[in-house]
Design a protein around this motif. Sequence first.
Motif, PDB file in Angstrom:
ATOM      1  N   PHE A 101       5.251 -27.421  -4.547  1.00 26.07           N
ATOM      2  CA  PHE A 101       6.560 -27.765  -4.008  1.00 26.07           C
ATOM      3  C   PHE A 101       7.290 -28.641  -5.009  1.00 26.07           C
ATOM      4  CE2 PHE A 101       3.587 -31.096  -2.897  1.00 26.07           C
ATOM      5  CZ  PHE A 101       4.281 -32.232  -3.271  1.00 26.07           C
ATOM      6  N   TYR A 102       8.602 -28.703  -4.854  1.00 27.08           N
ATOM      7  CA  TYR A 102       9.322 -29.805  -5.474  1.00 27.08           C
ATOM      8  C   TYR A 102      10.424 -30.286  -4.549  1.00 27.08           C
ATOM      9  CZ  TYR A 102      12.263 -26.053  -7.586  1.00 27.08           C
ATOM     10  OH  TYR A 102      13.046 -24.956  -7.825  1.00 27.08           O
ATOM     11  N   LEU A 103      10.728 -31.560  -4.702  1.00 29.25           N
ATOM     12  CA  LEU A 103      11.705 -32.229  -3.856  1.00 29.25           C
ATOM     13  C   LEU A 103      12.793 -32.794  -4.739  1.00 29.25           C
ATOM     14  CD1 LEU A 103       9.117 -34.458  -1.949  1.00 29.25           C
ATOM     15  CD2 LEU A 103       9.909 -32.189  -1.278  1.00 29.25           C
ATOM     16  N   VAL A 116      10.629 -34.284  -7.868  1.00 27.35           N
ATOM     17  CA  VAL A 116       9.219 -34.666  -7.876  1.00 27.35           C
ATOM     18  C   VAL A 116       8.445 -33.399  -7.544  1.00 27.35           C
ATOM     19  CG1 VAL A 116       7.432 -36.006  -6.718  1.00 27.35           C
ATOM     20  CG2 VAL A 116       9.604 -37.079  -7.302  1.00 27.35           C
ATOM     21  N   MET A 117       7.516 -33.050  -8.438  1.00 28.81           N
ATOM     22  CA  MET A 117       6.771 -31.794  -8.267  1.00 28.81           C
ATOM     23  C   MET A 117       5.317 -32.068  -7.931  1.00 28.81           C
ATOM     24  SD  MET A 117       7.875 -29.548 -11.597  1.00 28.81           S
ATOM     25  CE  MET A 117       7.789 -27.913 -10.864  1.00 28.81           C
ATOM     26  N   GLY A 118       4.779 -31.266  -7.028  1.00 27.45           N
ATOM     27  CA  GLY A 118       3.339 -31.292  -6.752  1.00 27.45           C
ATOM     28  C   GLY A 118       2.839 -29.856  -6.800  1.00 27.45           C
ATOM     29  N   MET A 119       1.869 -29.581  -7.676  1.00 28.34           N
ATOM     30  CA  MET A 119       1.450 -28.189  -7.851  1.00 28.34           C
ATOM     31  C   MET A 119      -0.031 -28.082  -8.146  1.00 28.34           C
ATOM     32  SD  MET A 119       4.151 -26.761 -10.666  1.00 28.34           S
ATOM     33  CE  MET A 119       3.863 -27.956 -11.972  1.00 28.34           C
ATOM     34  N   ALA A 120      -0.585 -26.951  -7.733  1.00 32.05           N
ATOM     35  CA  ALA A 120      -1.900 -26.537  -8.221  1.00 32.05           C
ATOM     36  C   ALA A 120      -1.638 -25.387  -9.182  1.00 32.05           C
ATOM     37  CB  ALA A 120      -2.768 -26.082  -7.062  1.00 32.05           C
ATOM     38  N   LEU A 121      -2.069 -25.557 -10.438  1.00 35.77           N
ATOM     39  CA  LEU A 121      -1.963 -24.474 -11.421  1.00 35.77           C
ATOM     40  C   LEU A 121      -3.319 -23.792 -11.457  1.00 35.77           C
ATOM     41  CD1 LEU A 121      -0.234 -26.427 -14.359  1.00 35.77           C
ATOM     42  CD2 LEU A 121       0.854 -25.226 -12.453  1.00 35.77           C
ATOM     43  N   THR A 122      -3.370 -22.558 -10.978  1.00 38.29           N
ATOM     44  CA  THR A 122      -4.653 -21.847 -10.933  1.00 38.29           C
ATOM     45  C   THR A 122      -4.655 -20.768 -12.001  1.00 38.29           C
ATOM     46  OG1 THR A 122      -4.785 -22.263  -8.568  1.00 38.29           O
ATOM     47  CG2 THR A 122      -6.229 -20.548  -9.439  1.00 38.29           C
ATOM     48  N   PHE A 123      -5.732 -20.718 -12.778  1.00 39.65           N
ATOM     49  CA  PHE A 123      -5.831 -19.737 -13.850  1.00 39.65           C
ATOM     50  C   PHE A 123      -6.611 -18.521 -13.373  1.00 39.65           C
ATOM     51  CE2 PHE A 123      -4.915 -23.828 -15.540  1.00 39.65           C
ATOM     52  CZ  PHE A 123      -3.830 -23.539 -16.356  1.00 39.65           C
TER      53      PHE A 123
END
Length: 215
Positions: A101-103, A116-123
């Motif tokens: 997400f980002y806000l 403000v960003m919150g992320m899971a980067l999955t490879f």
Amino acid sequence: MANFITFFIPLALTLLFSSLVTASYHQSISPSLLRSREKLTHLRFYFHEIFTSDKPSNLVIDPPKVVADSPLPFGSQVVIEDPLTIGPDVESKQIGKAQGFYLSATQRPGLELEIVMGMALTFLEGEFNGSSLSVLGRNKIFNEVRELPIIGGTGEFRFARGYILARSVKVDYHKGDATVEYNAYVYHYSSTSSSSHEIFNDGVQFMTDPILSKI
Ligand SMILES: *[C@@H]1O[C@H](CO)[C@@H](O)[C@H](O)[C@H]1NC(C)=O
């Protein structure tokens, strides 16, 4: 005798169970088991925000009711599932995805976007297939280079810490589409590359616990 038994058995059971409980829920592990396996990895990939497509990679939720001179007024929330590719072309090989997400987190009007960003980067490819990096931080998206902290990870990225330098490669200000180069520098300890990794998978035994498995 009866008094002794009624007193002693509950006491013995209490001691037994309390010692089992203290003994079983934590232990100290020598950090040296990890130190020798620490790795530092640089990853470079491209993040694509796609607003305009049959299948946008994001969703704007609850647009704020304020009329603001901003494409993303204060309080806007966007959920993303963005492709990560090996090259700047969105059609190049996809090596992972960014979910999060980002806000919009500034009340200043205009194009001074601060998110403000919150992320899971999955490879999804190669050595890091299935492993992920957790990212949380402030992104002033019109700055030439932004820095985002890596605050954790899974799989090959257990105990991850590091940072990402993000640089926009291509932005369509009308549509909102953007391609951003990410350079990630991350210290991590792989979950699989050493025989001592069983120690760090100990928690898995509780998965077969007869009580926990019913929850
Ligand atoms: C990545 O891992 C998944 C699940 O284990 C597997 O199905 C997939 O084929 C792997 N992809 C590559 C490119 O190795």
